[in-house]
Write a protein that holds these residues in place. Structure first.
Motif, PDB file in Angstrom:
ATOM      1  N   UNK A  26       0.614  -1.449  -0.155  1.00  0.00           N
ATOM      2  CA  UNK A  26      -0.191  -0.009   0.114  1.00  0.00           C
ATOM      3  C   UNK A  26       1.082   1.208  -0.182  1.00  0.00           C
ATOM      4  N   UNK A  27       1.000   1.749  -1.152  1.00  0.00           N
ATOM      5  CA  UNK A  27       1.839   2.604  -1.748  1.00  0.00           C
ATOM      6  C   UNK A  27       0.843   4.574  -1.259  1.00  0.00           C
ATOM      7  N   UNK A  28      -0.088   4.464  -1.619  1.00  0.00           N
ATOM      8  CA  UNK A  28      -1.255   5.457  -1.240  1.00  0.00           C
ATOM      9  C   UNK A  28      -0.110   6.862  -1.876  1.00  0.00           C
ATOM     10  N   UNK A  29      -0.124   5.948  -3.358  1.00  0.00           N
ATOM     11  CA  UNK A  29       0.682   6.996  -4.680  1.00  0.00           C
ATOM     12  C   UNK A  29       1.823   7.634  -4.456  1.00  0.00           C
ATOM     13  N   UNK A  30       2.761   7.345  -3.588  1.00  0.00           N
ATOM     14  CA  UNK A  30       4.253   8.232  -3.589  1.00  0.00           C
ATOM     15  C   UNK A  30       5.070   7.449  -3.084  1.00  0.00           C
ATOM     16  N   UNK A  31       5.919   7.333  -3.716  1.00  0.00           N
ATOM     17  CA  UNK A  31       7.219   6.760  -3.999  1.00  0.00           C
ATOM     18  C   UNK A  31       8.362   7.171  -3.793  1.00  0.00           C
ATOM     19  N   UNK A  32       9.528   7.371  -2.755  1.00  0.00           N
ATOM     20  CA  UNK A  32      10.801   7.125  -3.105  1.00  0.00           C
ATOM     21  C   UNK A  32      11.642   6.704  -2.804  1.00  0.00           C
ATOM     22  N   UNK A  33      12.600   7.099  -4.490  1.00  0.00           N
ATOM     23  CA  UNK A  33      13.691   7.020  -4.324  1.00  0.00           C
ATOM     24  C   UNK A  33      15.268   7.892  -3.679  1.00  0.00           C
ATOM     25  N   UNK A  34      15.638   6.519  -2.505  1.00  0.00           N
ATOM     26  CA  UNK A  34      16.282   7.245  -1.775  1.00  0.00           C
ATOM     27  C   UNK A  34      17.657   6.058  -1.902  1.00  0.00           C
ATOM     28  N   UNK A  35      18.634   6.629  -0.626  1.00  0.00           N
ATOM     29  CA  UNK A  35      19.864   5.688   0.095  1.00  0.00           C
ATOM     30  C   UNK A  35      19.148   4.631   0.867  1.00  0.00           C
ATOM     31  N   UNK A  36      20.130   4.089   1.203  1.00  0.00           N
ATOM     32  CA  UNK A  36      19.396   3.195   2.404  1.00  0.00           C
ATOM     33  C   UNK A  36      19.464   3.567   4.113  1.00  0.00           C
TER      34      UNK A  36
END
Length: 390
Positions: A199-209
């Protein structure tokens, strides 16, 4: 009758066909047309698209009832089926299936069979090890990951829609623009693929671990109402949903530090961040390779080590006390074991006292304990309440 007997004699004398085809010959009709259609399933099991003239050539008898010298019987040889090659370069087999397929072989034979796929597995490990970013998903995790700046964000993916985005999603986009993070509109299917169907709620952030802290930081001042520090130590909690729920509860109740074993424990993944409602993005979580050494060091400093056991679990050594009867009077370590096995024997022997949550009814044998995240919340609230009351 005499004509049928002649037919049987001629066919049996020159018989080269299976009994099924022989029956088709004996019971075929008088005319060429009838003989073909009555013996189609037997003499021509597959309709190869032959023209009418070619079908008539396959008839056994002429219109006079005699055997045709030029009759072409269908071949009785089985068609040759090409066997597939031993291995396909693009074929993927799960690790569980590979293990099952090797159970019937000896160890030496299994090693020989594994040599062919060793290069492929090595390449897959390299790809996984080369992962340099996480896909943080959910409104709260993405918003806190951007605002806390503990990660290095590279791109924000937002679900494309015709109307105006929701207020929560709009706040995430504004925070991304404030930090100079590019925003890309994608479809819901692409977001589902990025998050593995979560369930992503319409947003996803690509970032460092984000990982465990292994170096000590400067001690923060204690919160008001906390005369003694309380550390929560997790021993082998492997479920990311449980870990996220524990982090959220510990932050809400004011635990001074959360520590976890690095081995046999769940890492700090985006799933943990989502389960914690983003608390993982702002709370320090320490990781230790040897929890026993940390516990022994705190014992030497005068801390009290409190373990946990089930209500019906028999324990020798430390006394078992109900959580409602315990009073916190000094700096304390609360040790919580993982799912299924609880605390390790080494850590249990180091405990000064063991707490339990007593049930309020007779329990079924299949449901004789609490979930580790639920038990942690009950124990933390009980301990901190006793500290304030004292």
């Amino acid at each position: 009758m005499w004509r049928a007997a002649c037919r049987c004699y001629c066919v049996i004398r020159n018989n080269r066909y299976p009994p099924v085809e022989l029956l088709g010959v004996l019971y075929c009709g008088e005319t060429q047309y009838a003989s073909y259609h009555s013996t189609k399933p037997l003499l021509l099991p597959k309709d190869t698209g032959l023209k009418l003239v070619e079908r008539l050539r396959c008839n056994l008898f002429t219109s006079s009832g005699k055997l045709s010298r030029t009759a072409g019987f269908p071949s009785t040889k089985r068609p040759q089926i090409k066997e597939p090659p031993a291995s396909y370069p693009g074929r993927k087999v799960s690790s569980e299936l590979q293990k099952l397929s090797l159970e019937d072989f000896t160890e030496a034979e299994a090693q020989k069979l594994n040599k062919g796929t060793q290069k492929v597995r090595t390449a897959q490990v390299k790809v996984r090890g080369a992962k340099e970013h996480d896909m943080v998903f959910g409104v709260a995790p993405c918003l806190l990951a951007l605002s806390q700046a503990r990660r290095t964000p590279s791109r924000l993916f937002v679900k494309s829609s015709e109307g105006h985005p929701r207020e929560a999603v709009q706040r995430v986009c504004e925070e991304a623009l404030r930090h100079g993070v590019p925003i890309q509109r994608v479809s819901k299917r692409e977001l589902d693929k990025m998050t593995g169907g979560m369930v992503h709620q319409g947003v996803c952030l690509q970032a460092s671990p984000l990982g465990f802290l292994t170096k000590e930081k400067s001690t923060r001042p204690q919160h008001e109402g906390h005369p003694h520090p309380l550390w929560l130590v997790l021993d082998g909690v492997q479920d990311p949903m449980n870990l996220g729920s524990i982090l959220r509860t510990a932050y809400f109740l004011g635990v001074d530090r959360v520590a976890s074993s690095i081995r046999n424990s769940c890492p700090l993944t985006p799933v943990v961040s989502k389960a914690s409602s983003g608390v993982m993005e702002l709370m320090d979580v320490y990781g230790y390779s040897n929890l026993a050494d940390v516990v022994k060091m705190k014992l030497e400093q005068g801390w009290q080590v409190v373990g946990t056991v089930g209500s019906e679990e028999a324990v020798s050594g430390a006394s078992v006390v109900s959580c409602s009867e315990y009073r916190m009077s000094k700096p304390t370590l609360l040790l919580m074991g993982g799912e299924g096995f609880g605390l390790s024997p080494e850590l249990r022997q180091l405990c000064d006292i063991l707490l339990t949550v007593p049930p309020r009814r007779d329990l079924h044998p299949a449901v004789d304990s609490l979930n580790v995240s639920v038990a942690t919340g009950i124990l933390l609230h009980s301990i901190l309440s006793s500290c304030r009351a004292g």
